[in-house]
Design a protein around this motif. Sequence first.
Motif, PDB file in Angstrom:
ATOM      1  N   VAL A 110       8.098  52.441 -21.581  1.00 41.82           N
ATOM      2  CA  VAL A 110       7.155  51.330 -21.531  1.00 41.82           C
ATOM      3  C   VAL A 110       5.658  51.631 -21.641  1.00 41.82           C
ATOM      4  O   VAL A 110       5.281  52.626 -21.123  1.00 41.82           O
ATOM      5  CB  VAL A 110       7.085  50.473 -20.113  1.00 41.82           C
ATOM      6  CG1 VAL A 110       6.067  49.329 -20.023  1.00 41.82           C
ATOM      7  CG2 VAL A 110       8.806  50.091 -19.785  1.00 41.82           C
ATOM      8  N   THR A 111       5.159  51.270 -22.968  1.00 43.37           N
ATOM      9  CA  THR A 111       3.847  51.600 -23.310  1.00 43.37           C
ATOM     10  C   THR A 111       2.779  50.598 -22.708  1.00 43.37           C
ATOM     11  O   THR A 111       1.688  50.960 -22.789  1.00 43.37           O
ATOM     12  CB  THR A 111       3.781  51.536 -24.948  1.00 43.37           C
ATOM     13  OG1 THR A 111       3.953  50.243 -25.545  1.00 43.37           O
ATOM     14  CG2 THR A 111       4.905  52.693 -25.246  1.00 43.37           C
ATOM     15  N   ARG A 112       2.915  49.371 -22.421  1.00 49.46           N
ATOM     16  CA  ARG A 112       2.064  48.484 -22.046  1.00 49.46           C
ATOM     17  C   ARG A 112       1.814  48.850 -20.440  1.00 49.46           C
ATOM     18  O   ARG A 112       2.476  49.450 -19.695  1.00 49.46           O
ATOM     19  CB  ARG A 112       2.760  46.947 -22.002  1.00 49.46           C
ATOM     20  CG  ARG A 112       3.253  46.387 -23.279  1.00 49.46           C
ATOM     21  CD  ARG A 112       2.052  46.379 -24.114  1.00 49.46           C
ATOM     22  NE  ARG A 112       2.306  45.953 -25.442  1.00 49.46           N
ATOM     23  CZ  ARG A 112       1.679  45.391 -26.362  1.00 49.46           C
ATOM     24  NH1 ARG A 112       0.380  45.059 -26.214  1.00 49.46           N
ATOM     25  NH2 ARG A 112       1.894  44.875 -27.586  1.00 49.46           N
ATOM     26  N   LEU A 136       1.830  43.572 -18.259  1.00 47.35           N
ATOM     27  CA  LEU A 136       3.154  43.018 -17.861  1.00 47.35           C
ATOM     28  C   LEU A 136       2.819  41.901 -16.783  1.00 47.35           C
ATOM     29  O   LEU A 136       3.432  40.996 -16.824  1.00 47.35           O
ATOM     30  CB  LEU A 136       3.771  44.333 -17.382  1.00 47.35           C
ATOM     31  CG  LEU A 136       4.375  45.140 -18.347  1.00 47.35           C
ATOM     32  CD1 LEU A 136       5.019  46.352 -17.342  1.00 47.35           C
ATOM     33  CD2 LEU A 136       5.422  44.566 -19.187  1.00 47.35           C
ATOM     34  N   GLU A 137       1.924  42.333 -15.783  1.00 47.06           N
ATOM     35  CA  GLU A 137       1.716  41.071 -14.775  1.00 47.06           C
ATOM     36  C   GLU A 137       1.062  39.800 -15.588  1.00 47.06           C
ATOM     37  O   GLU A 137       1.551  38.708 -14.870  1.00 47.06           O
ATOM     38  CB  GLU A 137       0.600  41.756 -13.646  1.00 47.06           C
ATOM     39  CG  GLU A 137       1.431  42.823 -12.630  1.00 47.06           C
ATOM     40  CD  GLU A 137       0.539  43.524 -11.893  1.00 47.06           C
ATOM     41  OE1 GLU A 137      -0.675  43.448 -12.306  1.00 47.06           O
ATOM     42  OE2 GLU A 137       0.780  44.261 -11.103  1.00 47.06           O
ATOM     43  N   LYS A 172      14.761  40.217 -25.283  1.00 49.23           N
ATOM     44  CA  LYS A 172      14.761  41.270 -26.226  1.00 49.23           C
ATOM     45  C   LYS A 172      13.171  41.505 -26.782  1.00 49.23           C
ATOM     46  O   LYS A 172      12.603  42.436 -26.960  1.00 49.23           O
ATOM     47  CB  LYS A 172      15.611  40.777 -27.810  1.00 49.23           C
ATOM     48  CG  LYS A 172      15.405  41.876 -28.847  1.00 49.23           C
ATOM     49  CD  LYS A 172      16.176  41.281 -30.119  1.00 49.23           C
ATOM     50  CE  LYS A 172      15.836  42.123 -31.259  1.00 49.23           C
ATOM     51  NZ  LYS A 172      16.647  41.668 -32.253  1.00 49.23           N
ATOM     52  N   ARG A 173      12.697  40.066 -27.083  1.00 51.64           N
ATOM     53  CA  ARG A 173      11.357  40.178 -27.202  1.00 51.64           C
ATOM     54  C   ARG A 173      10.187  40.686 -25.980  1.00 51.64           C
ATOM     55  O   ARG A 173       9.559  41.486 -26.546  1.00 51.64           O
ATOM     56  CB  ARG A 173      10.772  38.784 -27.661  1.00 51.64           C
ATOM     57  CG  ARG A 173      11.397  38.305 -29.028  1.00 51.64           C
ATOM     58  CD  ARG A 173      10.696  36.921 -29.571  1.00 51.64           C
ATOM     59  NE  ARG A 173      10.946  36.641 -30.829  1.00 51.64           N
ATOM     60  CZ  ARG A 173      10.218  36.828 -31.938  1.00 51.64           C
ATOM     61  NH1 ARG A 173       8.962  37.382 -31.732  1.00 51.64           N
ATOM     62  NH2 ARG A 173      10.841  36.496 -33.076  1.00 51.64           N
ATOM     63  N   THR A 174      10.639  40.390 -25.086  1.00 47.18           N
ATOM     64  CA  THR A 174       9.959  41.056 -24.085  1.00 47.18           C
ATOM     65  C   THR A 174      10.125  42.519 -23.953  1.00 47.18           C
ATOM     66  O   THR A 174       8.971  43.189 -23.859  1.00 47.18           O
ATOM     67  CB  THR A 174      10.429  40.536 -22.674  1.00 47.18           C
ATOM     68  OG1 THR A 174      10.206  39.014 -22.754  1.00 47.18           O
ATOM     69  CG2 THR A 174       9.579  40.998 -21.476  1.00 47.18           C
ATOM     70  N   VAL A 175      11.197  43.141 -24.038  1.00 45.05           N
ATOM     71  CA  VAL A 175      11.596  44.364 -24.311  1.00 45.05           C
ATOM     72  C   VAL A 175      10.601  45.119 -25.344  1.00 45.05           C
ATOM     73  O   VAL A 175      10.058  46.202 -25.335  1.00 45.05           O
ATOM     74  CB  VAL A 175      12.923  45.026 -24.090  1.00 45.05           C
ATOM     75  CG1 VAL A 175      13.023  46.579 -24.494  1.00 45.05           C
ATOM     76  CG2 VAL A 175      13.344  44.692 -22.437  1.00 45.05           C
ATOM     77  N   GLN A 176      10.722  44.447 -26.350  1.00 46.09           N
ATOM     78  CA  GLN A 176      10.049  44.914 -27.631  1.00 46.09           C
ATOM     79  C   GLN A 176       8.437  44.911 -27.461  1.00 46.09           C
ATOM     80  O   GLN A 176       8.047  46.013 -27.992  1.00 46.09           O
ATOM     81  CB  GLN A 176      10.559  44.061 -28.808  1.00 46.09           C
ATOM     82  CG  GLN A 176      11.944  44.282 -29.561  1.00 46.09           C
ATOM     83  CD  GLN A 176      11.908  43.271 -30.635  1.00 46.09           C
ATOM     84  OE1 GLN A 176      11.915  41.968 -30.511  1.00 46.09           O
ATOM     85  NE2 GLN A 176      12.747  43.695 -31.562  1.00 46.09           N
ATOM     86  N   TRP A 177       8.200  44.160 -26.863  1.00 42.99           N
ATOM     87  CA  TRP A 177       6.765  43.762 -26.765  1.00 42.99           C
ATOM     88  C   TRP A 177       6.310  44.983 -25.773  1.00 42.99           C
ATOM     89  O   TRP A 177       5.245  45.744 -26.061  1.00 42.99           O
ATOM     90  CB  TRP A 177       6.021  42.684 -26.021  1.00 42.99           C
ATOM     91  CG  TRP A 177       4.845  42.566 -25.606  1.00 42.99           C
ATOM     92  CD1 TRP A 177       3.737  42.298 -26.631  1.00 42.99           C
ATOM     93  CD2 TRP A 177       4.434  42.524 -24.543  1.00 42.99           C
ATOM     94  NE1 TRP A 177       2.542  42.346 -25.828  1.00 42.99           N
ATOM     95  CE2 TRP A 177       2.725  42.426 -24.499  1.00 42.99           C
ATOM     96  CE3 TRP A 177       4.806  42.754 -23.226  1.00 42.99           C
ATOM     97  CZ2 TRP A 177       2.040  42.375 -23.483  1.00 42.99           C
ATOM     98  CZ3 TRP A 177       4.358  42.850 -22.076  1.00 42.99           C
ATOM     99  CH2 TRP A 177       2.844  42.866 -22.179  1.00 42.99           C
ATOM    100  N   ALA A 178       7.009  45.170 -24.719  1.00 39.17           N
ATOM    101  CA  ALA A 178       6.541  46.192 -23.418  1.00 39.17           C
ATOM    102  C   ALA A 178       6.809  47.554 -23.918  1.00 39.17           C
ATOM    103  O   ALA A 178       6.120  48.440 -23.434  1.00 39.17           O
ATOM    104  CB  ALA A 178       7.660  45.841 -22.273  1.00 39.17           C
ATOM    105  N   THR A 179       7.526  48.006 -24.998  1.00 39.69           N
ATOM    106  CA  THR A 179       7.801  49.107 -25.527  1.00 39.69           C
ATOM    107  C   THR A 179       6.885  49.763 -26.707  1.00 39.69           C
ATOM    108  O   THR A 179       7.172  50.715 -27.457  1.00 39.69           O
ATOM    109  CB  THR A 179       9.225  49.489 -25.644  1.00 39.69           C
ATOM    110  OG1 THR A 179       9.576  48.692 -26.780  1.00 39.69           O
ATOM    111  CG2 THR A 179      10.014  49.528 -24.227  1.00 39.69           C
ATOM    112  N   SER A 180       6.077  48.641 -27.381  1.00 43.39           N
ATOM    113  CA  SER A 180       5.591  48.926 -28.556  1.00 43.39           C
ATOM    114  C   SER A 180       4.172  48.377 -28.351  1.00 43.39           C
ATOM    115  O   SER A 180       4.021  46.733 -28.063  1.00 43.39           O
ATOM    116  CB  SER A 180       6.112  48.369 -29.613  1.00 43.39           C
ATOM    117  OG  SER A 180       5.477  48.349 -30.972  1.00 43.39           O
ATOM    118  N   THR A 181       3.232  48.916 -28.900  1.00 43.61           N
ATOM    119  CA  THR A 181       1.869  48.237 -28.917  1.00 43.61           C
ATOM    120  C   THR A 181       1.771  47.490 -30.283  1.00 43.61           C
ATOM    121  O   THR A 181       0.642  46.799 -30.359  1.00 43.61           O
ATOM    122  CB  THR A 181       0.622  49.223 -28.690  1.00 43.61           C
ATOM    123  OG1 THR A 181       0.815  50.440 -29.750  1.00 43.61           O
ATOM    124  CG2 THR A 181       0.785  49.837 -27.388  1.00 43.61           C
TER     125      THR A 181
END
Length: 142
Positions: A27-29, A34-35, A125-134
């Motif tokens: 998780v990069t975010r 996330l909150e 899927k979109r949430t995980v993609q966003w959370a793991t990539s800036t």
Amino acid sequence: MAETSWNRGGPQPPTQAPAAQDLPPRVTRSRSELEKLRDDALASQSLQPGDVRMIWVSPDGVASALEAIIHTTRWLLGEREWAPISRELYSYPDLPVPLIRTHAEDAIFGYKWTDTSEWYAGGVKRTVQWATSTAEERPIFE
């Protein structure tokens, strides 16, 4: 009487809990990002589907997608015990984040979890993609 923790009296040392800043691997975010996404998705639930700014969702899929974003961010923050889609339990913060993306893709393409809506799986899927990539766009526009 022997002194034990229950009869010692006075303040006890705090138990060691994971630091509030710990997030799952990959998780990069930040925790605050996330909150904010979780809070924005919660606030968007009271809006009309056409008023929610998610270009990747049809109006009839907005409620499922928002629910997925909320579930996924809560899981990544350690506020929810079971994983989205599979509902498996993992020890926080050692969450298999890439596996959850795979579960979402399996649900989208009908390989597994066929009772999961395509919009819910897309939100995960979109949430995980966003959370793991800036480099990824937020699932909900600000």
